[in-house]
Scaffold this motif. Structure first.
Motif, PDB file in Angstrom:
ATOM      1  N   LYS A  99     -93.164 -33.164 -36.606  1.00  0.00           N
ATOM      2  CA  LYS A  99     -94.488 -33.668 -36.974  1.00  0.00           C
ATOM      3  C   LYS A  99     -95.524 -32.628 -36.588  1.00  0.00           C
ATOM      4  O   LYS A  99     -95.257 -31.791 -35.726  1.00  0.00           O
ATOM      5  CB  LYS A  99     -94.774 -35.008 -36.281  1.00  0.00           C
ATOM      6  CG  LYS A  99     -94.038 -36.176 -36.951  1.00  0.00           C
ATOM      7  CD  LYS A  99     -94.246 -37.498 -36.227  1.00  0.00           C
ATOM      8  CE  LYS A  99     -95.705 -37.885 -36.158  1.00  0.00           C
ATOM      9  NZ  LYS A  99     -96.374 -37.875 -37.476  1.00  0.00           N
ATOM     10  N   GLY A 100     -96.707 -32.714 -37.245  1.00  0.00           N
ATOM     11  CA  GLY A 100     -97.741 -31.740 -36.918  1.00  0.00           C
ATOM     12  C   GLY A 100     -98.179 -30.912 -38.098  1.00  0.00           C
ATOM     13  O   GLY A 100     -99.021 -30.039 -37.988  1.00  0.00           O
ATOM     14  N   GLY A 101     -97.622 -31.243 -39.276  1.00  0.00           N
ATOM     15  CA  GLY A 101     -98.067 -30.549 -40.493  1.00  0.00           C
ATOM     16  C   GLY A 101     -99.573 -30.723 -40.696  1.00  0.00           C
ATOM     17  O   GLY A 101    -100.239 -29.865 -41.237  1.00  0.00           O
ATOM     18  N   GLY A 102    -100.068 -31.877 -40.189  1.00  0.00           N
ATOM     19  CA  GLY A 102    -101.503 -32.150 -40.288  1.00  0.00           C
ATOM     20  C   GLY A 102    -102.259 -31.807 -39.013  1.00  0.00           C
ATOM     21  O   GLY A 102    -103.425 -32.152 -38.859  1.00  0.00           O
ATOM     22  N   ALA A 103    -101.605 -31.170 -38.076  1.00  0.00           N
ATOM     23  CA  ALA A 103    -102.225 -30.718 -36.817  1.00  0.00           C
ATOM     24  C   ALA A 103    -102.778 -31.877 -35.999  1.00  0.00           C
ATOM     25  O   ALA A 103    -103.775 -31.742 -35.300  1.00  0.00           O
ATOM     26  CB  ALA A 103    -103.337 -29.702 -37.110  1.00  0.00           C
ATOM     27  N   PRO A 140     -94.657 -27.199 -35.222  1.00  0.00           N
ATOM     28  CA  PRO A 140     -96.086 -27.108 -34.890  1.00  0.00           C
ATOM     29  C   PRO A 140     -96.302 -27.282 -33.385  1.00  0.00           C
ATOM     30  O   PRO A 140     -95.741 -28.198 -32.781  1.00  0.00           O
ATOM     31  CB  PRO A 140     -96.718 -28.279 -35.665  1.00  0.00           C
ATOM     32  CG  PRO A 140     -95.693 -28.664 -36.696  1.00  0.00           C
ATOM     33  CD  PRO A 140     -94.368 -28.396 -36.043  1.00  0.00           C
ATOM     34  N   ILE A 141     -97.053 -26.373 -32.794  1.00  0.00           N
ATOM     35  CA  ILE A 141     -97.279 -26.413 -31.345  1.00  0.00           C
ATOM     36  C   ILE A 141     -98.786 -26.393 -31.091  1.00  0.00           C
ATOM     37  O   ILE A 141     -99.453 -25.427 -31.488  1.00  0.00           O
ATOM     38  CB  ILE A 141     -96.642 -25.197 -30.644  1.00  0.00           C
ATOM     39  CG1 ILE A 141     -95.158 -25.057 -31.028  1.00  0.00           C
ATOM     40  CG2 ILE A 141     -96.796 -25.298 -29.130  1.00  0.00           C
ATOM     41  CD1 ILE A 141     -94.538 -23.726 -30.599  1.00  0.00           C
ATOM     42  N   PHE A 182    -105.801 -24.912 -30.697  1.00  0.00           N
ATOM     43  CA  PHE A 182    -105.201 -24.189 -31.819  1.00  0.00           C
ATOM     44  C   PHE A 182    -103.793 -24.728 -32.079  1.00  0.00           C
ATOM     45  O   PHE A 182    -103.248 -25.487 -31.276  1.00  0.00           O
ATOM     46  CB  PHE A 182    -105.111 -22.689 -31.503  1.00  0.00           C
ATOM     47  CG  PHE A 182    -106.437 -21.968 -31.441  1.00  0.00           C
ATOM     48  CD1 PHE A 182    -106.496 -20.676 -30.898  1.00  0.00           C
ATOM     49  CD2 PHE A 182    -107.612 -22.539 -31.904  1.00  0.00           C
ATOM     50  CE1 PHE A 182    -107.714 -19.981 -30.841  1.00  0.00           C
ATOM     51  CE2 PHE A 182    -108.833 -21.866 -31.846  1.00  0.00           C
ATOM     52  CZ  PHE A 182    -108.871 -20.578 -31.310  1.00  0.00           C
ATOM     53  N   VAL A 183    -103.236 -24.331 -33.234  1.00  0.00           N
ATOM     54  CA  VAL A 183    -101.855 -24.692 -33.557  1.00  0.00           C
ATOM     55  C   VAL A 183    -101.069 -23.421 -33.870  1.00  0.00           C
ATOM     56  O   VAL A 183    -101.538 -22.551 -34.611  1.00  0.00           O
ATOM     57  CB  VAL A 183    -101.785 -25.645 -34.767  1.00  0.00           C
ATOM     58  CG1 VAL A 183    -100.328 -25.932 -35.145  1.00  0.00           C
ATOM     59  CG2 VAL A 183    -102.507 -26.964 -34.456  1.00  0.00           C
ATOM     60  N   ILE A 184     -99.892 -23.315 -33.280  1.00  0.00           N
ATOM     61  CA  ILE A 184     -98.964 -22.237 -33.616  1.00  0.00           C
ATOM     62  C   ILE A 184     -97.790 -22.867 -34.356  1.00  0.00           C
ATOM     63  O   ILE A 184     -97.282 -23.910 -33.946  1.00  0.00           O
ATOM     64  CB  ILE A 184     -98.469 -21.527 -32.331  1.00  0.00           C
ATOM     65  CG1 ILE A 184     -99.566 -20.612 -31.786  1.00  0.00           C
ATOM     66  CG2 ILE A 184     -97.184 -20.719 -32.590  1.00  0.00           C
ATOM     67  CD1 ILE A 184     -99.249 -20.015 -30.417  1.00  0.00           C
ATOM     68  N   ASP A 185     -97.397 -22.271 -35.479  1.00  0.00           N
ATOM     69  CA  ASP A 185     -96.204 -22.723 -36.208  1.00  0.00           C
ATOM     70  C   ASP A 185     -95.061 -21.778 -35.864  1.00  0.00           C
ATOM     71  O   ASP A 185     -95.171 -20.564 -36.078  1.00  0.00           O
ATOM     72  CB  ASP A 185     -96.479 -22.732 -37.723  1.00  0.00           C
ATOM     73  CG  ASP A 185     -97.482 -23.821 -38.098  1.00  0.00           C
ATOM     74  OD1 ASP A 185     -98.571 -23.485 -38.618  1.00  0.00           O
ATOM     75  OD2 ASP A 185     -97.198 -25.008 -37.823  1.00  0.00           O
TER      76      ASP A 185
END
Ligand code: DER
Length: 235
Positions: A99-103, A140-141, A182-185
Motif C-alpha cells: 500500500k502507499g501508491g497514493g502516499a 512505498p516508504i 517524503f515518499v521513497i519507492d
C-alpha cells in the motif's frame, strides 16, 4: 471501464458483508476504490448513517466523507474502529498487501491496526500470488525529509534496485504527504517479497523511516472485483 466496474463490485460486496447496523465507527481509506465504499454506505440510508462516525486516512479521504454529508471523526477521539475499508496496490496469497501508491499509508496503517476488522477492496489487477508481480513501482516508504538521502542509500544497501524519491507530477519537487513527509519507492526482486514481514521489519528499522507500505497479516479479508461481474473473496 472494466476496472471501475471491478472496483465498484468489490466495494459493494465488502460493505454489504462488513458494514452492519452495529458498525458505528468506520475507517475510510484512500485511493480510487474507496469512493465506491462511500457510495454503498450512503445507499444504506440516512437513518443508519446518522448513528455513525467516519475516520479519514488523509485529505482525499476526509473530502470524501465531508462531501457525502457523513459525520467526520478523529482517530484521537475514536481510538477503536469497528471496521476499516481501504484499497491496496497489490495483495498476495496470504493477504499481505503493498500500500502507499497514493502516499497515504501512514494514516492508513494506523486505522487498519485500530480496526476490529480491516478489509481490502480492489479490482482484479491487485490479486497476486506474490507481491512485486503486478506492482513493480516498489515498496512505498514514508520518510522524514531530513533523512531521505540516507534512507535512499541504506535501502539500496538492503537490496533495493534503484530506489527513488517520489516526485510530484503537477508540482515541482517531491511529493509531500499529509504528514509533511517524503515518499521513497523502493523496488525489490521477487525473492525479497517471499517474506514480506521480514522485508517490512528490515526497512522499518532504517533510521528516518516513518512508515512502510507493507501491510502484513492485517487484513481479515480482501474483495477483488472482476470485469466479468464476479467478486473473489479471500480471507
Ligand atoms: O495508497 C494506497 O494504499 C491506496 O489504498 C491506493 O494505493 C489504492 O489504490 P486504488 O484504490 O486507487 O487502486
Amino acid at each position: 471501464s472494466p476496472t471501475e466496474q471491478g472496483k465498484r463490485l468489490a466495494a459493494y460486496a465488502a460493505v454489504d458483508a462488513n458494514v452492519s447496523l452495529d458498525s458505528r465507527v468506520i475507517g475510510i481509506g484512500s485511493g480510487s476504490t474507496v469512493p465506491y465504499v462511500i457510495e454503498r454506505i450512503v445507499q444504506q440510508g440516512e437513518e443508519s448513517n446518522v448513528q455513525r462516525v467516519f475516520i479519514p486516512t488523509g485529505f482525499q479521504s476526509k473530502e470524501l466523507i465531508v462531501q457525502n454529508g457523513l459525520v467526520l471523526g478523529d482517530v484521537d477521539q475514536y481510538p477503536t474502529i469497528d471496521v476499516t475499508l481501504d484499497g491496496a496496490d497489490e495483495v498476495d496469497n496470504n493477504l499481505n498487501a503493498v500500500k502507499g501508491g497514493g502516499a497515504c499509508h501512514l494514516r492508513e496503517k494506523v486505522l487498519a491496526e485500530a480496526a476490529k476488522i480491516f478489509v481490502i477492496v480492489a479490482d482484479e489487477r491487485k490479486n497476486s500470488k506474490l507481491l512485486g508481480t503486478t506492482w513493480t513501482q516498489g515498496v512505498p516508504i514514508e520518510v522524514a525529509p531530513f533523512a531521505y538521502a540516507k534512507v535512499l542509500k541504506n535501502v539500496a544497501k538492503l537490496g533495493s534496485t534503484n530506489p527513488a524519491l517520489r516526485m510530484g507530477i503537477k508540482k515541482a519537487g517531491p511529493v509531500v504527504t499529509d504528514n509533511g513527509n517524503f515518499v521513497i519507492d523502493a523496488p525489490f526482486s521477487e525473492s525479497y517479497y517471499r517474506d514480506p514481514k521480514e522485508l517490512l521489519m528490515r526497512i522499518k528499522m532504517l533510521t528516518g523511516v516513518v512508515e512502510v507500505g507493507l501491510f502484513c497479516g492485517m487484513a481479515k479479508a480482501a474483495y477483488f472485483g472482476y470485469s466479468n461481474g464476479s467478486v473473489l473473496i479471500r480471507s
